[in-house]
Scaffold this active site. Structure first.
Site, mmCIF file in Angstrom:
data_model
loop_
_atom_site.group_PDB
_atom_site.id
_atom_site.type_symbol
_atom_site.label_atom_id
_atom_site.label_comp_id
_atom_site.label_asym_id
_atom_site.label_seq_id
_atom_site.Cartn_x
_atom_site.Cartn_y
_atom_site.Cartn_z
ATOM 1 N N CYS A 212 0.854 -1.186 0.000
ATOM 2 C CA CYS A 212 0.000 0.000 0.000
ATOM 3 C C CYS A 212 0.887 1.231 0.000
ATOM 4 O O CYS A 212 1.517 1.547 1.009
ATOM 5 C CB CYS A 212 -0.925 0.011 1.211
ATOM 6 S SG CYS A 212 -1.972 1.473 1.225
ATOM 7 N N GLY A 213 0.946 1.917 -1.134
ATOM 8 C CA GLY A 213 1.819 3.074 -1.258
ATOM 9 C C GLY A 213 1.396 4.252 -0.406
ATOM 10 O O GLY A 213 2.236 4.923 0.205
ATOM 11 N N HIS A 214 0.084 4.526 -0.340
ATOM 12 C CA HIS A 214 -0.334 5.670 0.474
ATOM 13 C C HIS A 214 -0.009 5.424 1.941
ATOM 14 O O HIS A 214 0.346 6.355 2.682
ATOM 15 C CB HIS A 214 -1.831 5.976 0.271
ATOM 16 C CG HIS A 214 -2.756 5.350 1.259
ATOM 17 N ND1 HIS A 214 -3.260 4.070 1.110
ATOM 18 C CD2 HIS A 214 -3.277 5.819 2.431
ATOM 19 C CE1 HIS A 214 -4.050 3.785 2.136
ATOM 20 N NE2 HIS A 214 -4.079 4.828 2.946
ATOM 21 N N GLY B 177 -0.656 4.628 -4.512
ATOM 22 C CA GLY B 177 0.796 4.517 -4.615
ATOM 23 C C GLY B 177 1.273 3.269 -5.329
ATOM 24 O O GLY B 177 2.147 3.335 -6.210
ATOM 25 N N SER B 178 0.709 2.112 -4.985
ATOM 26 C CA SER B 178 1.111 0.884 -5.670
ATOM 27 C C SER B 178 0.588 0.866 -7.097
ATOM 28 O O SER B 178 1.199 0.262 -7.990
ATOM 29 C CB SER B 178 0.614 -0.344 -4.898
ATOM 30 O OG SER B 178 -0.781 -0.272 -4.661
ATOM 31 N N ASP C 199 -10.173 3.947 -3.777
ATOM 32 C CA ASP C 199 -9.053 4.697 -3.230
ATOM 33 C C ASP C 199 -9.289 6.185 -3.457
ATOM 34 O O ASP C 199 -9.561 6.617 -4.575
ATOM 35 C CB ASP C 199 -7.751 4.256 -3.897
ATOM 36 C CG ASP C 199 -6.520 4.662 -3.109
ATOM 37 O OD1 ASP C 199 -6.552 5.710 -2.435
ATOM 38 O OD2 ASP C 199 -5.513 3.932 -3.170
#
Length: 374
Positions: free
Chosen positions: A126-128, A294-295, A289
């Site tokens: 999870c990028g965020h 991010g991903s 989202d």
């Protein structure tokens, strides 16, 4: 840290029951959960951080579990924690969470490990959350000696190690935060998929710590910027289910990671441009989202690089169609990952604190572990 001290004081008050006008607040069962959280958001996407889940850390220590194994263990034995914090009435359909794990095999060589929680279960990346956890790690003292003007924070995610780079002024963290991804790659390009109700569409599948299907909303008769969100969700979900049935994913390291997380509908602007490209990410069980994802940015950059649409260190801007928030992304170096030609992607965005919370449970509450309402 002042923030850590304040949270510890609040936790102590909660454990004691809290005192207000001679009453103990809030009442909760002695055997029930008392869960402390730090609340953040990145580009509008919430992150409910659990700084410590003793059951998870005990399992990691005693069993010497890898993070993927720990994810399975937590899902099997502690899923009530996810449901209590992510589902209503404490959470909502768009809530997202992270369990911080320190020490043990799960976080070996990193400042912290993280398990990612959403409405339907557990994600691999999870990028965020990584952007927010980078700030959290500094402000809550998980990095022993932060450096100025920027500190590298090593995180271990279920998909592998990532590094966040966080501004630090000697007192507190700042923005923007950036991270370097696990190797990202194009799993399939120009793949024809038959989507019920929409006919044949052409999708790309990219990996950025988890797998996504990508296509322009126009192929589905929609506009990512102006169509109703419900219509975009329905169409993206139909694509996800169709891809799952018609294409088998493969991950070079673990079949636990070989699953399609969701579909990202775009404005079709894949070629390099100084102007932002807009998308909406629909993942898990029709969860949307609020950030540019991010991903997802990582996977889309990998696809664009694979197709020759961008070069190394060309920065692109990605806009969320839901909030208008922006991330940037660029491929910073080539890598090999199994049989794939991959890239390391740098994603940058802004994460902010929104508060802290202490959640309690009364054992007699029939909805104590939450409910999922769609």
């Amino acid at each position: 840290m002042a923030a850590a001290a304040a949270m510890a004081a609040a936790a102590a008050e909660a454990e004691a029951g809290g005192v207000c006008a001679g009453r103990r607040l809030p009442p909760h069962s002695p055997s029930g959960l008392v869960l402390q959280t730090v609340e953040m958001h990145t580009g509008g996407e919430p992150l409910r951080i659990i700084p410590r889940l003793e059951a998870a850390e005990a399992a990691a220590e005693s069993g010497g579990l890898s993070l993927l194994s720990l994810r399975r263990e937590v899902a099997a034995t502690q899923d009530h924690v996810r449901r209590a914090l992510v589902h209503e009435p404490r959470g909502h359909a768009g809530m997202y969470g992270a369990v911080v794990v320190r020490g043990g095999a799960a976080a070996a060589g990193a400042h912290l490990a993280a398990l990612f929680l959403h409405g339907a279960g557990y994600s691999a990346m999870c990028g965020h959350a990584v952007l927010a956890l980078g700030r959290f790690a500094l402000d809550y003292g998980l990095v022993a000696e932060p450096s100025r003007p920027e500190t590298a924070v090593r995180l271990r995610c279920p998909c592998g190690p990532v590094t966040a780079f966080v501004p630090w002024d000697g007192r507190r963290s700042g923005n923007p935060v950036r991270f370097h991804s696990v190797p990202a790659f194009a799993a399939a390009t120009d793949l024809a998929i038959d989507v019920p109700g929409h006919g044949k569409v052409v999708v790309d599948i990219g990996y950025g710590g988890t797998f996504y299907a990508f296509l322009s909303a126009e192929q589905l008769g929609l506009d990512v910027c102006s169509s109703k969100t419900r219509d975009l969700i329905n169409a993206a979900s139909a694509v996800t289910e169709a891809v799952k049935k018609q294409f088998k994913l493969h991950h070079p390291e673990s079949e636990d990671l070989a699953f399609l997380y969701g579909t990202i509908l775009t404005d079709g602007k894949d070629a390099f441009s100084e102007e932002p490209t807009t998308n909406i990410c629909v993942f898990a069980d029709e969860q949307v989202d609020r950030s540019p994802t991010g991903s997802g940015v990582t996977a889309r950059i990998a696809l664009q690089y694979h197709k020759g649409l961008i070069q190394l260190n060309q920065t692109r801007k990605f806009r969320s169609s839901t909030t208008g928030s922006l991330f940037t992304g660029k491929a910073v170096k080539e890598a090999e990952f199994g049989d794939y030609n991959a890239v390391i992607v740098e994603v940058s965005g802004e994460a902010f604190y929104t508060g802290t919370a202490i959640f309690t449970v009364e054992e007699e509450d029939p909805l104590k572990y939450g409910f999922f309402f769609k």
